[in-house]
Motif scaffolding. Structure first.
Motif: not given
Length: 376
Positions: A264-266, A268-273, A275
């Motif tokens: 899940e954290q990966e 989220i980080a991937k989504k932020l990256t 974005k």
């Protein structure tokens, strides 16, 4: 007429003679039977048992000379079982054909109780056994010479079966009787030994079947208690294994939950990256668009300024040309009149008093001259 009566009498007499001869001079052996002939006197052959088996059909039976013993040549059955089992078998075969009735009669004469023996560890074991056998082909006369009767050879089968079973199965521990592989091995061994023993008596063993096993009630209770104890042990092992598996399950669940959180954290980080990359691309596109728009506006302003400068230049040039042309025109005779006209037109006089003595407005030339015009 007398001849016909005589001939008829002779035919009848011959038929009766043949019938009497067939019944008193011959014997019929049916299917499934084998006959043994004994000569009482040394006439037409040696005295004693004829060394030959006589199969189904008609055979010589001379009165006072020949005696016959008929043996059942079919497969015989001896059962070592309980009386209850024997009665149940009799009841089943009572509904079947005459052939089955024959089997029933044959098996009942050879029936006896279960084979009882002592196991290696001292417990009593009872075996329910069925034995299939027959007189060896072409050796019925030998069996008759040695044993003399059918009942005696069946007795030999019963005695030999019990002896062989006790000798071979008596080497087993009581607990081994529960093992089908051990029982099968011992049965094969018993069949091999028994077949050799009976063959010496002209008996052909077909098969031996162990149908059931019974134990002492005390041993059965002991086995039951042991099985219950073993089940308790297995149950406790299963419970311990279940606890171990439960801990393993909890560990796996915790590891899985941790992996899920990492995933899940990966995500989220991937989504932020993604974005941030998208925002960067959008900002770049906006900057490129503004730059393009500024360039386009600058080009347009430059284009406008160029045209405005050209227009101003043309306007200046036109004004200068107008001034030049005006100056040229003023230098002409009509130019003085135009200047005088513009001066008069621009005068904004209120009420004034003009002396008609000094000014003669009827003298146009004089008036024009005063305002700078030329009457010519």
């Amino acid at each position: 007429m007398k001849f016909i009566k005589l001939l008829s009498s002779l035919i009848i007499l011959a038929a009766v003679s043949v019938f009497v001869a067939a019944n008193f001079l011959f014997i019929k052996i049916d299917l499934g039977e084998t006959g043994v002939r004994t000569q009482q006197y040394a006439v037409f052959g040696a005295k004693g048992v004829v060394p030959e088996d006589f199969g189904p059909g008609w055979h010589r039976n001379l009165p006072l000379l020949d005696t016959w013993k008929i043996f059942d040549s079919t497969v015989q059955t001896t059962e070592f079982t309980t009386e209850q089992e024997r009665q149940a078998t009799r009841k089943i075969y009572s509904f079947l054909s005459s052939t089955s009735q024959r089997y029933l009669d044959a098996s009942s004469t050879g029936s006896t109780g279960q084979v009882e023996l002592k196991s290696k560890d001292g417990y009593t074991v009872r075996l329910d056994i069925t034995v299939k056998y027959r007189v060896s082909p072409n050796e019925v006369h030998k069996l008759y010479q040695e044993l003399g009767s059918e009942a005696r050879y069946k007795g030999i089968v019963r005695d030999q079966v019990q002896k062989t079973i006790r000798d071979i199965f008596g080497t087993m521990l009581t607990e081994q009787f529960y093992d089908p592989e051990v029982r099968r091995t011992k049965t094969v061994e018993a069949k091999k030994d028994l077949k050799g023993e009976l063959a010496d008596s002209s008996i052909d063993l077909i098969d031996i079947l162990i149908r059931d096993i019974a134990f002492d009630p005390s041993y059965e209770r002991k086995i039951l208690d042991k099985k219950l104890a073993d089940q308790d042990v297995e149950l406790n092992k299963s419970r311990a294994l279940a606890e171990d598996k439960k801990g393993e399950t909890n560990r796996i669940a915790a590891e899985t939950e941790a992996k899920v959180r990492v995933i899940e954290q990966e995500l989220i980080a991937k989504k932020l990256t993604m974005k941030a990359d998208t925002d960067k691309e959008i900002a770049q596109l906006n900057a490129d668009a503004r730059l393009t728009a500024a360039k386009l506006k600058a080009d347009a302003d430059l284009y406008k300024a160029e045209f405005e400068a050209k227009g101003t230049l043309l306007e200046k040039e036109a004004t200068a040309e107008g001034e030049r042309l005006k100056a040229t025109a003023l230098n002409t005779p009509g130019g003085e009149n135009l200047v005088a006209f513009e001066i008069v037109e621009q005068l904004n006089l209120g009420e004034i008093t003009v002396s008609t003595q000094s000014n003669d407005f009827l003298d146009v030339a004089s008036v024009l001259e005063k305002v700078g015009a030329n009457a010519e």
